[in-house]
Scaffold this active site. Structure first.
Site, PDB file in Angstrom:
ATOM      1  N   TYR A 206      36.477  15.649  58.400  1.00  0.00           N
ATOM      2  CA  TYR A 206      35.740  14.809  57.445  1.00  0.00           C
ATOM      3  C   TYR A 206      36.598  13.674  56.921  1.00  0.00           C
ATOM      4  CZ  TYR A 206      32.303  18.589  57.082  1.00  0.00           C
ATOM      5  OH  TYR A 206      31.353  19.530  57.340  1.00  0.00           O
TER       6      TYR A 206
ATOM      7  N   LYS B  66      44.494  44.016  38.896  1.00  0.00           N
ATOM      8  CA  LYS B  66      43.305  43.184  38.661  1.00  0.00           C
ATOM      9  C   LYS B  66      43.085  42.245  39.845  1.00  0.00           C
ATOM     10  CE  LYS B  66      46.192  40.006  35.991  1.00  0.00           C
ATOM     11  NZ  LYS B  66      46.615  39.616  34.630  1.00  0.00           N
TER      12      LYS B  66
HETATM   13  C1  LIG Z   1      48.040  39.831  34.504  1.00  0.00           C
HETATM   14  C2  LIG Z   1      48.712  40.512  33.411  1.00  0.00           C
HETATM   15  C3  LIG Z   1      49.932  41.184  33.621  1.00  0.00           C
HETATM   16  C4  LIG Z   1      50.687  41.112  34.929  1.00  0.00           C
HETATM   17  O1  LIG Z   1      51.354  39.886  35.023  1.00  0.00           O
HETATM   18  P1  LIG Z   1      52.457  39.623  36.183  1.00  0.00           P
HETATM   19  O2  LIG Z   1      53.124  38.389  35.752  1.00  0.00           O
HETATM   20  O3  LIG Z   1      51.696  39.464  37.455  1.00  0.00           O
HETATM   21  O4  LIG Z   1      53.336  40.800  36.200  1.00  0.00           O
HETATM   22  C5  LIG Z   1      50.462  41.905  32.577  1.00  0.00           C
HETATM   23  N1  LIG Z   1      49.854  41.951  31.370  1.00  0.00           N
HETATM   24  C6  LIG Z   1      48.694  41.297  31.115  1.00  0.00           C
HETATM   25  C7  LIG Z   1      48.078  41.388  29.767  1.00  0.00           C
HETATM   26  C8  LIG Z   1      48.092  40.540  32.114  1.00  0.00           C
HETATM   27  O5  LIG Z   1      46.972  39.869  31.859  1.00  0.00           O
END
Ligand SMILES: *Cc1c(COP(=O)(O)O)cnc(C)c1O
Length: 373
Positions: free
Chosen positions: A270, A42
């Site tokens: 800034y 993702k």
């Molecule tokens: C993002 C996510 C993961 C992965 O999490 P990590 O800690 O990066 O391994 C796994 N399961 C779900 C449902 C997630 O939203």
């Protein structure tokens, strides 16, 4: 989005080590004793580029991927139309897009019987939606939240030929910290509810990175569902040590755009928050908070010619100013994340400095930064 060739006209870039990602995937599977991995890609593979990361993982035999949104799923499906590539959606989806999810063979989570019935009403004869059953054992975001609900949803899935059952999962809230009792409570609930519903073990997937690293002995799952470890980051607090060595996959560099000498009493950026106490050399780099180099990184280390320098004054949208111990030519490479000589700066260092976690640092990089693989 402007393509990488055009983005490269500005000398600030990310380098991605795809081999490191492959290595990390193999290591974590071995460590956790898992047979299968759902690679979480993702947010453009945590800023590493989902398209390239997926290809690298396909090359070592991984076929299951997870994203958060339908749009991310469609983008991936268009590049990887193969039948054997599975694309899971992790977040709650608007059920009115059921047919889009069928069309692109995306696998949404089902957390309520209402969602399921609404989806079923939209599925035409001869079509099938693949689903995963989401169980909320303590994360509190989504999913069936009682034994009865898990049972009802699973039964409904079994009683129709319009759905394909792809698995059952839960997400841990405390896998990366020391709150063992909360973790144990979640595991116990999952086992009770899912076993009572009669869901065979081969369908379970419940380990995120923290769980696969620190709790693999306590869970009985053939499939792990991990993101951060793939990219080589410790998902836990800095004091939480990793039992395996992971290789970071992302490096960030820039080149000095201008150099000048600041006189005593002169200020930078800034708000004029930094004022020279003595005459000193400084340089400007073409990177800013619009690139994900967060505003709170003022004062952070950078590496020039093998030694540590600092960001001074406020981080601006497109530029930062750094200290130099001597004059360097325009075009000198500066390391913002990575190694230079004996020195190194990690994503974890940046996260700690910015009072956040590596995930937030990583997913903010991107918009204007070209990636070199
Ligand atoms: C993002 C996510 C993961 C992965 O999490 P990590 O800690 O990066 O391994 C796994 N399961 C779900 C449902 C997630 O939203």
């Amino acid at each position: 989005m402007i393509n990488d060739d055009i983005l490269r006209l500005r000398p600030t870039w990310i380098t991605i080590d795809l081999q490191a990602i492959q290595l990390n995937a193999q290591k974590i599977m071995q460590h956790a004793g898992a047979k299968k991995i759902i690679a979480v890609v993702k947010a453009d593979a945590y800023g590493h580029g989902a398209k390239q990361v997926v290809q690298a993982l396909l090359d070592i035999g991984i076929q299951d991927f997870a994203v958060a949104t339908i749009a991310e799923g469609i983008a991936l499906r268009e590049v990887y139309p193969q039948k054997n590539v599975n694309i899971f959606l992790l977040g709650v989806q608007d059920v009115s897009h059921t047919n889009v999810m069928i069309q692109y063979r995306l696998v949404p989570p089902v957390g309520t019987i209402e969602w399921l019935q609404s989806a079923l009403a939209q599925i035409e004869d001869g079509q099938k939606l693949a689903v995963q059953l989401a169980v909320d054992t303590g994360m509190g975001r989504m999913g069936a939240h009682s034994q009865e609900n898990v049972q009802a949803i699973y039964d409904a899935i079994q009683n129709t030929d319009k759905l394909d059952f792809f698995g059952v999962f839960t997400h841990f809230a405390t896998a990366d910290d020391n709150n063992q009792s909360y973790y144990d409570k979640q595991v116990k609930r999952f086992y009770q509810w899912v076993t009572a519903a009669g869901i065979p073990k081969k369908y379970w997937n419940l380990a995120n990175s923290g769980s696969a690293i620190w709790h693999f002995n306590e869970i009985d799952t053939e499939t792990i569902r991990v993101g951060s470890v793939l990219y080589g980051y410790n998902p836990g607090a800095p004091e939480k040590k990793l039992p395996i060595s992971l290789k970071p996959a992302l490096y960030l560099k820039s080149k000095i755009g201008s150099v000048h000498q600041l006189q005593i009493g002169e200020s930078v950026s800034y708000g004029a928050t930094y004022t020279a106490a003595k005459s000193q050399w400084i340089a400007t780099l073409p990177i800013g908070y619009a690139d994900g180099y967060l505003r709170r990184m003022s004062g952070m280390n950078v590496l020039v010619d093998g030694h540590v320098e600092h960001v001074i004054g406020r981080v601006t949208m497109d530029q930062i100013v750094i200290t130099l111990n001597q004059e360097y030519p325009v075009g000198t490479i500066v390391t913002l994340v990575g190694c230079d000589g004996q020195e190194k700066i990690t994503i974890e260092d940046m996260a700690e400095y910015g009072h956040t976690i590596p995930h937030e640092i990583l997913t903010n990089f991107g918009n204007r930064l070209p990636k070199i693989y």
